[in-house]
Write a protein that holds these residues in place. Sequence first.
Motif, mmCIF file in Angstrom:
data_model
loop_
_atom_site.group_PDB
_atom_site.id
_atom_site.type_symbol
_atom_site.label_atom_id
_atom_site.label_comp_id
_atom_site.label_asym_id
_atom_site.label_seq_id
_atom_site.Cartn_x
_atom_site.Cartn_y
_atom_site.Cartn_z
ATOM 1 N N ASN A 101 0.869 -1.174 0.000
ATOM 2 C CA ASN A 101 0.000 0.000 0.000
ATOM 3 C C ASN A 101 0.906 1.224 0.000
ATOM 4 O OD1 ASN A 101 -1.575 2.265 0.817
ATOM 5 N ND2 ASN A 101 -3.096 0.905 1.734
ATOM 6 N N LEU A 102 1.001 1.900 -1.124
ATOM 7 C CA LEU A 102 1.916 3.034 -1.239
ATOM 8 C C LEU A 102 1.516 4.198 -0.345
ATOM 9 C CD1 LEU A 102 2.771 3.164 -5.041
ATOM 10 C CD2 LEU A 102 4.376 2.901 -3.149
ATOM 11 N N ARG A 103 0.237 4.335 -0.094
ATOM 12 C CA ARG A 103 -0.227 5.454 0.730
ATOM 13 C C ARG A 103 0.272 5.324 2.165
ATOM 14 N NH1 ARG A 103 -4.605 5.741 3.856
ATOM 15 N NH2 ARG A 103 -5.428 3.823 2.944
ATOM 16 N N THR A 104 0.277 4.100 2.693
ATOM 17 C CA THR A 104 0.687 3.876 4.081
ATOM 18 C C THR A 104 2.060 3.231 4.202
ATOM 19 O OG1 THR A 104 -0.350 1.684 4.149
ATOM 20 C CG2 THR A 104 -1.730 3.581 4.735
ATOM 21 N N ARG A 105 2.608 2.733 3.075
ATOM 22 C CA ARG A 105 3.878 1.999 3.046
ATOM 23 C C ARG A 105 3.777 0.662 3.788
ATOM 24 N NH1 ARG A 105 4.564 5.817 -0.250
ATOM 25 N NH2 ARG A 105 6.498 7.059 -0.314
ATOM 26 N N ARG A 106 2.589 0.141 3.956
ATOM 27 C CA ARG A 106 2.411 -1.146 4.628
ATOM 28 C C ARG A 106 2.333 -2.272 3.605
ATOM 29 N NH1 ARG A 106 -2.240 -1.484 8.965
ATOM 30 N NH2 ARG A 106 -1.015 -3.303 9.559
ATOM 31 N N GLU A 107 2.892 -3.421 3.978
ATOM 32 C CA GLU A 107 2.817 -4.605 3.137
ATOM 33 C C GLU A 107 1.665 -5.496 3.598
ATOM 34 O OE1 GLU A 107 6.502 -6.666 3.031
ATOM 35 O OE2 GLU A 107 7.621 -4.985 2.169
ATOM 36 N N PHE A 108 1.016 -6.129 2.626
ATOM 37 C CA PHE A 108 -0.078 -7.051 2.893
ATOM 38 C C PHE A 108 0.217 -8.388 2.229
ATOM 39 C CE2 PHE A 108 -2.031 -3.024 3.651
ATOM 40 C CZ PHE A 108 -3.107 -3.239 4.493
ATOM 41 N N ILE A 109 -0.161 -9.448 2.904
ATOM 42 C CA ILE A 109 -0.155 -10.774 2.292
ATOM 43 C C ILE A 109 -1.543 -11.035 1.721
ATOM 44 C CG2 ILE A 109 -0.231 -13.236 2.883
ATOM 45 C CD1 ILE A 109 2.161 -12.785 4.680
ATOM 46 N N TRP A 110 -1.575 -11.571 0.514
ATOM 47 C CA TRP A 110 -2.854 -11.961 -0.103
ATOM 48 C C TRP A 110 -2.772 -13.446 -0.420
ATOM 49 C CZ3 TRP A 110 -6.292 -8.177 -3.022
ATOM 50 C CH2 TRP A 110 -7.464 -8.803 -3.456
ATOM 51 N N GLU A 111 -3.623 -14.214 0.228
ATOM 52 C CA GLU A 111 -3.709 -15.645 -0.023
ATOM 53 C C GLU A 111 -5.023 -15.955 -0.727
ATOM 54 O OE1 GLU A 111 -1.601 -17.939 0.183
ATOM 55 O OE2 GLU A 111 -0.458 -17.998 2.058
ATOM 56 N N HIS A 112 -4.937 -16.761 -1.782
ATOM 57 C CA HIS A 112 -6.153 -17.240 -2.442
ATOM 58 C C HIS A 112 -6.270 -18.742 -2.226
ATOM 59 C CE1 HIS A 112 -9.500 -17.610 -5.123
ATOM 60 N NE2 HIS A 112 -8.875 -18.559 -5.789
ATOM 61 N N PHE A 113 -7.394 -19.151 -1.673
ATOM 62 C CA PHE A 113 -7.646 -20.562 -1.394
ATOM 63 C C PHE A 113 -8.652 -21.072 -2.420
ATOM 64 C CE2 PHE A 113 -6.687 -18.474 2.708
ATOM 65 C CZ PHE A 113 -5.460 -19.073 2.934
ATOM 66 N N GLY A 114 -8.159 -21.840 -3.364
ATOM 67 C CA GLY A 114 -8.960 -22.171 -4.540
ATOM 68 C C GLY A 114 -9.620 -23.528 -4.547
ATOM 69 N N ARG A 115 -9.426 -24.335 -3.493
ATOM 70 C CA ARG A 115 -10.022 -25.682 -3.487
ATOM 71 C C ARG A 115 -10.783 -25.909 -2.184
ATOM 72 N NH1 ARG A 115 -6.338 -29.536 -3.284
ATOM 73 N NH2 ARG A 115 -4.461 -28.285 -3.039
ATOM 74 N N MET A 116 -11.739 -25.032 -1.918
ATOM 75 C CA MET A 116 -12.446 -25.084 -0.652
ATOM 76 C C MET A 116 -13.548 -26.139 -0.612
ATOM 77 S SD MET A 116 -10.745 -23.098 1.193
ATOM 78 C CE MET A 116 -11.763 -23.008 2.659
#
Length: 345
Positions: free
Chosen positions: A278-293
């Motif tokens: 996030n460039l506005r806050t300089r925070r990093e985020f993890i994004w996980e996609h779970f595709g076989r629920m």
Amino acid sequence: MQFKELISPDKLVSVVQAKAEELLAAITTIDKRLRKSIEGRLRMARRKKLVHYFHVKSPADIVGDYIPQSDVATIKALAQKDYDKCALKELQRELFIVDKFLKEYQPERLNAVYSNLAPERQHFVQSVHLPDEEYAEQWLAVKYSGKGMAADAPLLETSRGERVRSKSEVIIADTLDRLKIPYRYEFPHQLKVRRNSRGRGVAAAIDPAGAALRNPQVNPPDDIRMQSRQPENFCRQGDGSRNLQGSPSENFCRQGNSRKHDSSRRTVAFHPDFTYLNLRTRREFIWEHFGRMDDSEYIAETLGKFETYIANGIFPGETLIFTMENQERPLNPATVEALARKYLL
């Protein structure tokens, strides 16, 4: 090593602007209420243990008319009016100060000191705060090793020519790229996991990984790679991987080495699907996609992964974003964009 800013991105203007809007709304509401209020003010007199109320209708009237205790509506209306008059003055004073601040506070002037330099001079200068574009360039330039692709994996590429593992990951990557949100694919994060009861370095919170280590015939999840060394040895390698806050792993490890070694935990390299900035806050985020629920074993693995993230201080809605799908309900691109706009812009 990525540039470390001395001044964080400015959030003060947006906060103060929101405060100014609140003050203005409150002033408008109270002003309307005062215009409709009854004439006069409330006077109170205490006699022994009883409080008596009087309606003072003019400046010349010192005593006022007695208000029976049963006339609660009049007492309440006059008390509210007296409060509103005092509160209105304070709200107007605060709004004056806030408006003056917004006129005089100009954080863009500090940014201009650096951006107005010639590129040749910028090369030798360490700015206290980088423009978003330059910060993103440095963030994206960090070198790392991903997981790699199996030889028989399907050929799926994002709009920027990056190979991913599923069509849903293409949707996520292309959405974020279109919104100009920097990301790294399968970037390693060093997380702590519990050892199992036998004392071996097993991600106990992630059952399939533990099963794989107990049984060589079972392959561990491909986004978990157990380190063959203890955390101290790994730290000395300095492979350039970073923790979620963006500090180099060697700095993190130097801090960890000064503490008493926790034999109940082991460092594991997690490769989440995406790490976004996030460039506005300089925070990093993890994004996980779970595709076989709709796969029970996959669900158990997913639950274990959530436990591990939370145990490492990575919480959904703070620094963790996740999406899910199954055969009946595929990933909705609108959901991806809504999450991106909520947390990453």
